[in-house]
Every structure is written in structure tokens, then in C-alpha cells.
Design a protein around this motif. Structure first.
Motif, PDB file in Angstrom:
ATOM      1  N   VAL A   3       1.169  -1.286  -0.187  1.00 41.08           N
ATOM      2  CA  VAL A   3       0.006   0.152   0.197  1.00 41.08           C
ATOM      3  C   VAL A   3       0.728   1.390  -0.015  1.00 41.08           C
ATOM      4  O   VAL A   3       1.913   1.256   1.121  1.00 41.08           O
ATOM      5  N   ASP A   4       1.043   2.100  -0.884  1.00 40.98           N
ATOM      6  CA  ASP A   4       1.117   3.501  -1.478  1.00 40.98           C
ATOM      7  C   ASP A   4       0.787   4.149  -1.005  1.00 40.98           C
ATOM      8  O   ASP A   4      -0.803   5.126  -0.410  1.00 40.98           O
ATOM      9  N   VAL A   5       0.605   4.836   0.994  1.00 42.65           N
ATOM     10  CA  VAL A   5       0.443   5.616   1.912  1.00 42.65           C
ATOM     11  C   VAL A   5       0.026   7.201   1.048  1.00 42.65           C
ATOM     12  O   VAL A   5      -0.315   7.819   0.851  1.00 42.65           O
ATOM     13  N   LEU A   6       1.405   7.277   0.625  1.00 43.54           N
ATOM     14  CA  LEU A   6       1.674   9.220   0.322  1.00 43.54           C
ATOM     15  C   LEU A   6       1.018   9.498  -1.117  1.00 43.54           C
ATOM     16  O   LEU A   6      -0.295  10.234  -1.086  1.00 43.54           O
ATOM     17  N   GLU A   7       0.271   7.535  -2.275  1.00 47.31           N
ATOM     18  CA  GLU A   7      -0.970   8.516  -3.199  1.00 47.31           C
ATOM     19  C   GLU A   7      -1.506   7.869  -2.114  1.00 47.31           C
ATOM     20  O   GLU A   7      -2.539   8.543  -3.176  1.00 47.31           O
ATOM     21  N   LEU A   8      -2.273   8.247  -1.022  1.00 45.82           N
ATOM     22  CA  LEU A   8      -3.682   7.738  -1.019  1.00 45.82           C
ATOM     23  C   LEU A   8      -4.055   8.830  -0.177  1.00 45.82           C
ATOM     24  O   LEU A   8      -5.113   9.409  -0.503  1.00 45.82           O
ATOM     25  N   VAL A   9      -2.943   9.572   0.870  1.00 49.94           N
ATOM     26  CA  VAL A   9      -2.943  10.348   1.182  1.00 49.94           C
ATOM     27  C   VAL A   9      -3.840  11.801  -0.097  1.00 49.94           C
ATOM     28  O   VAL A   9      -3.825  13.046   0.600  1.00 49.94           O
ATOM     29  N   ARG A  10      -2.550  11.311  -0.440  1.00 50.17           N
ATOM     30  CA  ARG A  10      -2.249  12.621  -2.022  1.00 50.17           C
ATOM     31  C   ARG A  10      -3.627  12.818  -2.165  1.00 50.17           C
ATOM     32  O   ARG A  10      -4.241  14.060  -3.287  1.00 50.17           O
ATOM     33  N   ASP A  90     -12.881   2.923   1.926  1.00 53.31           N
ATOM     34  CA  ASP A  90     -13.161   3.852   0.934  1.00 53.31           C
ATOM     35  C   ASP A  90     -11.570   4.371   0.089  1.00 53.31           C
ATOM     36  O   ASP A  90     -11.312   3.910  -0.659  1.00 53.31           O
ATOM     37  N   ASP A  91     -10.693   3.325   2.039  1.00 57.22           N
ATOM     38  CA  ASP A  91      -9.150   3.091   0.755  1.00 57.22           C
ATOM     39  C   ASP A  91      -8.971   2.290   0.066  1.00 57.22           C
ATOM     40  O   ASP A  91      -8.597   2.098  -0.792  1.00 57.22           O
ATOM     41  N   LEU A  92     -10.369   1.155   0.263  1.00 58.19           N
ATOM     42  CA  LEU A  92      -9.914  -0.234  -0.695  1.00 58.19           C
ATOM     43  C   LEU A  92     -10.308   0.550  -1.781  1.00 58.19           C
ATOM     44  O   LEU A  92     -10.075  -0.308  -2.843  1.00 58.19           O
ATOM     45  N   LEU A  93     -11.307   1.788  -2.118  1.00 60.86           N
ATOM     46  CA  LEU A  93     -12.621   1.458  -3.317  1.00 60.86           C
ATOM     47  C   LEU A  93     -10.544   1.999  -3.856  1.00 60.86           C
ATOM     48  O   LEU A  93     -10.576   1.847  -5.274  1.00 60.86           O
TER      49      LEU A  93
END
Length: 293
Positions: A3-10, A90-93
Motif C-alpha cells: 500500500v502506497d500511503v503517500l498516494e492514498l493521502v495525495r 474508502d481506502d479499499l475503493l
């Protein structure tokens, strides 16, 4: 999957509408698979402050780690879907992990673990209109009843209205009932005796103006041999819940195996014992559970 946390936050920072867009294009499927069974992985514990697994009090506190475990579980053959709160779904989406999966929104998480108001389990999660708007497939709610707590009547009433609202939208709702009481230390305990589980099933089955879309999410009783008599209390379809992680995972599988043969039991909804198995092998734990079906 890493999981790319930075991309999720972006995405969450710059394009929050990406979540609704992902929900709108998500491919859907019927609730039950071809053999009429259902295997759901549960991950709605953190929103109730229940982060512990076995002896690890903060095992579920690392969100990236939890998401990676969920994505692995969802990728295994025979896993039909996931139960979680909005933040996790939402993250899984955004990760594209929910295509072709059954998605259950967790509806009441207000009864925080260990709180003095734990039994006042208000609907702080998905509302029926949210589940409908996002194109999710069902909802789940927790119903704990303490005969010594007058507030349980309010919980019963709010649960009944949630059942009504879901039925009005023709959306299944999985009701997880328990008879509960506080022990001498004040800690809330669920009664898994045959009598208590039977009563909880009878009470939950009668809530609302229609039971057409109500499912039950029930524990295996303290004595698994009692399950046949217990499950005879209702004709509503039911799934078994996983419960606490223990040292005897093989014993848990055997308890599920027997109960899964009963006519009203259609599947499993299991969380921590599959996502955080004692040996660390998520895929093997999930595959074993799927094999029981």
C-alpha cells in the motif's frame, strides 16, 4: 500488494471526489455466490477502539499493514467480500480492491470498547442512505442487550428503525445480537450459553416492520453441540462470526465446520483470526476458512 500511503493521502487531499468515482465504477455481483455461500472478511473493529489481537493490544493500529492484509485476503479464491467502516472501505475503493466483491458497511460503532457507555452503541457509521448512495451491497449492525441496563431499550428501538430503513431500500442488513452483562470488574461480557444465544436470535429476528432483508450474524455457542437447537429459533439466514483470536485456531475451524452444516447457516464473517493468525500466514488462514464452506 504494498500500500502506497503517500498516494492514498495525495488522492484524499487533492481529489476527495475520487472515492465516489471509484464507488460509481465498481463492478458488482449478487450477494451470494453460485453455491449459495458467503465468505466475508471483517475489519470494522478499529472504529470501536478495538485494536487488539490476542496479546497484541495495538495490532490493528497500523493502517497500511491492515490494508495490505485485507487486500491479500480479498485476493484469495472463495472470498466474497469485506465488512468495514467508511474510512477503510474508502481506502479499499481507491486501491481498486472491491471490484466484484460484496461490500458491507458497518453501521453502529458508537459503543467504544471499554467505555462506560459501551452498550449505548449508537449509529455513528454508515447510514442506510450512504450504503445505497455508494452502491454497497448490505449493512451490518451490532446489537448487545443487557437486561440490567434500561438503555438497552433505546438500542433495540434504534436497531429496529435501522432494519426498517434498510428494508425500505431492499438492502440486506446483518444483525449481530448478544445478551451481554458486566462482570465484577465492570468489563462487558457476551453470554455464549445456548439459552442466551437463542434469546438473542429470537429478539433480533422480530425487530422492525419487515424481516425480508434481515440476516443474522451469530457466534458459535460455548458448547458447539448446542448450535442445532439454537439455530432452530429462527428461519432467517445466518452467518457465523469469528470472535476473539485464540491459541486453538484448529479448534475454531472445527466449531465453524459443524455449525456450517445447519440449514439456516449460509457462511462466515471472520476478521482478526484470519487477518492476524498466530503463525502470520494470512493466505493459509483464509484458504482454510474458505475450505469449510
Amino acid at each position: 500488494m504494498t500500500v502506497d500511503v503517500l498516494e492514498l493521502v495525495r488522492l484524499r487531499s487533492h481529489r476527495p471526489e475520487a472515492i465516489a468515482e471509484a464507488a460509481a465504477r465498481r463492478s458488482r455481483r449478487p450477494l451470494l455466490n453460485d453455491n449459495g455461500r458467503l465468505m466475508i472478511v471483517a475489519a470494522d473493529h478499529p472504529a470501536r477502539g478495538a485494536l487488539g489481537v490476542g496479546g497484541r493490544s495495538m495490532a490493528m493500529a497500523n493502517r497500511a499493514d491492515l490494508l495490505e492484509r485485507l487486500c491479500l485476503a480479498l485476493s484469495r479464491p472463495g472470498v466474497d467480500g469485506v465488512l468495514a467502516t467508511a474510512d477503510i472501505l474508502d481506502d479499499l475503493l481507491l486501491l481498486g480492491a472491491l471490484d466484484g466483491k460484496v461490500v458491507l458497511g458497518s453501521m453502529n460503532r458508537g459503543g467504544l470498547q471499554g467505555a462506560s457507555f459501551e452498550l449505548d452503541d449508537r449509529f455513528t457509521g454508515h447510514r442506510p442512505e450512504d450504503i445505497e448512495r455508494l452502491g454497497f451491497d448490505a449493512g451490518k449492525l451490532l446489537l448487545r442487550i443487557d437486561y440490567d441496563d434500561p438503555g438497552s431499550l433505546t438500542t433495540l428501538e434504534s436497531t429496529a428503525r435501522a432494519v426498517d430503513a434498510m428494508a425500505a431500500r431492499r438492502l440486506p442488513v446483518f444483525v449481530e445480537p448478544f445478551i451481554s452483562r458486566r462482570d465484577e470488574t465492570g468489563r462487558l461480557r457476551n453470554d455464549l450459553s445456548a439459552e442466551a444465544v437463542t434469546k438473542s436470535i429470537a429478539i433480533a429476528s422480530g425487530l422492525g416492520g419487515s424481516s425480508a432483508y434481515t440476516w443474522l450474524k451469530v457466534p458459535v455457542t460455548a458448547n458447539p453441540d448446542d448450535m442445532a437447537e439454537v439455530m432452530a429459533a429462527s428461519t432467517l439466514p445466518a452467518v457465523l462470526l469469528g470472535g476473539e483470536v485464540g491459541d486453538d485456531q484448529d479448534g475454531a475451524y472445527e466449531k465453524w465446520r459443524g455449525a456450517l452444516q445447519l440449514p439456516t447457516v449460509r457462511g462466515l464473517v471472520v476478521g482478526r483470526s484470519l487477518l492476524y493468525p498466530a503463525d502470520g500466514d494470512v493466505a493459509a488462514a483464509v484458504d482454510t476458512a474458505v475450505g469449510l464452506l
